[in-house]
Design a protein around this motif. Structure first.
Motif, short mmCIF file in Angstrom:
data_model
loop_
_atom_site.label_atom_id
_atom_site.label_comp_id
_atom_site.label_asym_id
_atom_site.label_seq_id
_atom_site.Cartn_x
_atom_site.Cartn_y
_atom_site.Cartn_z
N ALA A 1 -42.85 20.10 -0.08
CA ALA A 1 -41.32 19.68 0.27
C ALA A 1 -40.53 20.62 -0.70
O ALA A 1 -39.57 21.09 -0.20
CB ALA A 1 -41.09 18.42 0.43
N ARG A 2 -40.94 20.45 -2.13
CA ARG A 2 -40.12 21.16 -3.18
C ARG A 2 -40.07 22.57 -2.83
O ARG A 2 -39.18 23.09 -2.94
CB ARG A 2 -40.48 20.57 -4.59
N GLU A 3 -41.39 23.08 -2.49
CA GLU A 3 -41.48 24.75 -2.28
C GLU A 3 -40.42 25.09 -1.14
O GLU A 3 -39.78 25.99 -1.23
CB GLU A 3 -42.84 24.86 -2.25
N THR A 4 -40.77 24.47 -0.12
CA THR A 4 -39.74 24.57 1.13
C THR A 4 -38.10 24.28 0.90
O THR A 4 -37.55 25.38 1.29
CB THR A 4 -40.18 23.61 2.46
N ALA A 5 -37.85 23.44 0.21
CA ALA A 5 -36.52 23.43 -0.19
C ALA A 5 -35.91 24.38 -1.05
O ALA A 5 -34.90 24.86 -0.79
CB ALA A 5 -36.21 21.93 -0.85
N ILE B 1 -37.12 27.61 -1.15
CA ILE B 1 -36.96 28.74 -0.56
C ILE B 1 -35.69 28.94 0.61
O ILE B 1 -34.92 29.74 0.72
CB ILE B 1 -38.19 29.10 0.40
N LEU B 2 -35.49 27.43 1.10
CA LEU B 2 -34.37 27.66 2.02
C LEU B 2 -33.08 27.58 1.11
O LEU B 2 -31.99 27.78 1.61
CB LEU B 2 -34.17 26.03 2.80
N SER B 3 -33.02 27.09 -0.11
CA SER B 3 -31.83 27.07 -0.94
C SER B 3 -31.55 28.67 -1.28
O SER B 3 -30.29 28.97 -1.71
CB SER B 3 -31.86 26.27 -2.20
N LEU B 4 -32.60 29.24 -1.61
CA LEU B 4 -32.33 30.97 -1.97
C LEU B 4 -32.97 31.90 -1.18
O LEU B 4 -33.86 32.41 -1.43
CB LEU B 4 -32.99 30.84 -3.45
N PRO B 5 -32.70 31.89 0.25
CA PRO B 5 -33.36 32.81 1.38
C PRO B 5 -33.58 34.23 0.85
O PRO B 5 -34.19 34.79 1.29
CB PRO B 5 -32.71 32.53 2.49
N THR B 6 -32.58 34.74 -0.12
CA THR B 6 -32.76 35.78 -0.38
C THR B 6 -34.03 36.36 -1.16
O THR B 6 -34.62 37.58 -0.97
CB THR B 6 -31.63 36.44 -1.38
N ALA B 7 -34.67 35.38 -1.90
CA ALA B 7 -35.75 35.72 -2.73
C ALA B 7 -37.18 35.70 -1.60
O ALA B 7 -37.01 35.00 -0.80
CB ALA B 7 -35.90 34.60 -3.53
N LEU B 8 -38.08 36.64 -1.99
CA LEU B 8 -39.17 36.82 -1.42
C LEU B 8 -40.20 35.83 -1.87
O LEU B 8 -41.03 35.41 -1.02
CB LEU B 8 -39.87 38.16 -1.72
N GLU B 9 -39.98 35.28 -3.23
CA GLU B 9 -41.05 34.46 -3.72
C GLU B 9 -40.39 33.81 -4.90
O GLU B 9 -39.84 34.09 -5.43
CB GLU B 9 -42.37 35.31 -4.19
N ILE B 10 -40.58 32.35 -4.93
CA ILE B 10 -39.95 31.65 -6.08
C ILE B 10 -41.05 30.78 -6.44
O ILE B 10 -41.71 30.06 -5.90
CB ILE B 10 -38.95 30.82 -5.50
N ALA C 1 -36.91 15.98 3.76
CA ALA C 1 -35.35 15.46 4.15
C ALA C 1 -34.59 15.39 2.86
O ALA C 1 -33.52 15.45 2.69
CB ALA C 1 -35.54 14.61 5.14
N GLN C 2 -35.40 14.62 2.09
CA GLN C 2 -34.81 13.89 0.89
C GLN C 2 -34.34 15.13 -0.07
O GLN C 2 -33.26 15.44 -0.53
CB GLN C 2 -35.83 13.13 -0.09
N GLN C 3 -35.05 16.40 -0.27
CA GLN C 3 -35.03 17.42 -1.17
C GLN C 3 -33.91 18.10 -0.17
O GLN C 3 -33.07 18.63 -1.20
CB GLN C 3 -36.25 18.10 -1.00
N LEU C 4 -33.86 18.22 0.91
CA LEU C 4 -32.57 19.34 1.61
C LEU C 4 -31.36 18.48 1.46
O LEU C 4 -30.31 19.25 1.37
CB LEU C 4 -33.01 19.33 3.19
#
Length: 270
Positions: A138-142, A144-153, A255-258
């Protein structure tokens, strides 16, 4: 963190309780690294399948049983990992292991109530680590969604710093700049650690010239990363709303993270 008793140059003696997807993945990875593994599960078919596939020891039984742990060799074990489907069973397995043997213990804990008390449980029960795959996903998904420009975080230091990879667009502000010139501009709070070009990885010096198509990996905080992308004219529109199909534990954590980063969430569940 974990050192084998009396044999520091060899692999660890590891007991894995639970032969589900997580347990099987751990067996695959740890056996590849040369550790001595014993698995415990109440399903004889899973034990037979994994023990035959990876040439490891297998014990059929309840991992929280003293006699079963003794049969698996808990007294000479360096590390016990409990990853059954039950949080309570995993914690009990680790508690018994700490009482019987002198080994490090790792428990899989997924329930939100227990996750909130992870630090307390780890300290009081003497656990080395508590793992929660659903929360991590969930943290990884959140992120990526918070910084969609990045290819990898990839997060470090409990999320205080992140290594972010992005691709330099053609005619971008930094296209043609050297690393030194980039550092002398208003982006001094990022640290460029690698640049990929034509399937080659470079550790750049100050004279390295950035070109369109380069994939740059840099370390900074998420707040600084957003400002950096904005400064170089890289469109970075954060997701404003999300729909999650399924209302399980992973959905709860996601959901909590988002929500915490300002994303409107809708969950669909039967």
């Amino acid at each position: 963190m974990f050192q084998k008793k009396n044999e520091p140059k060899h692999g660890l003696n590891v007991i894995i309780i639970g032969c589900g997807k997580v347990g099987a993945t751990l067996v695959e990875q740890l056996s590849r690294e040369g550790h001595d593994i014993t698995i415990i599960d109440q399903n004889p078919e899973l034990v037979q399948e994994l023990s035959g596939l990876y040439d490891i020891m297998g014990v059929v039984g309840n991992g929280a049983s003293y006699s079963v742990q003794m049969e698996a060799g808990i007294t000479t074990t360096d590390l016990l990992i409990a990853v059954t489907a039950s949080d309570e069973l995993n914690l009990l397995c680790c508690t018994i292991a700490k009482q019987v043997g002198d080994c490090a213990t790792i428990a899989r804990v997924r329930t939100p109530d227990y996750s909130k008390e992870a630090n307390y449980l780890r300290e009081r029960l003497g656990l080395a680590i508590i793992i929660n795959p659903e929360l991590m996903a969930a943290r990884e998904t959140a992120t990526i969604l918070s910084l969609p420009t990045a290819l990898e975080i990839n997060a470090f230091a409990h999320g205080l710093a992140e290594m972010i990879k992005f691709k330099v667009p053609k005619d971008n502000y930094i296209d043609g700049m050297t690393v030194a010139e980039l550092g002398q501009s208003h982006t001094t709070n990022i640290h460029i650690c690698a640049i990929e070009r034509n399937n080659q990885v470079y550790i750049p010096s100050g004279n390295f010239q950035i070109e369109a198509g380069d994939m740059i990996s840099f370390i900074t905080s998420r707040k600084v990363a957003k400002a950096f992308f904005k400064d170089i004219g890289y469109k970075n529109t954060q997701v404003k709303s999300a729909m999650i199909i399924g209302g399980g534990t992973a959905a709860y954590y996601l959901a909590q993270q988002l929500i915490s980063i300002g994303v409107s969430v809708k969950i669909i569940e039967q």
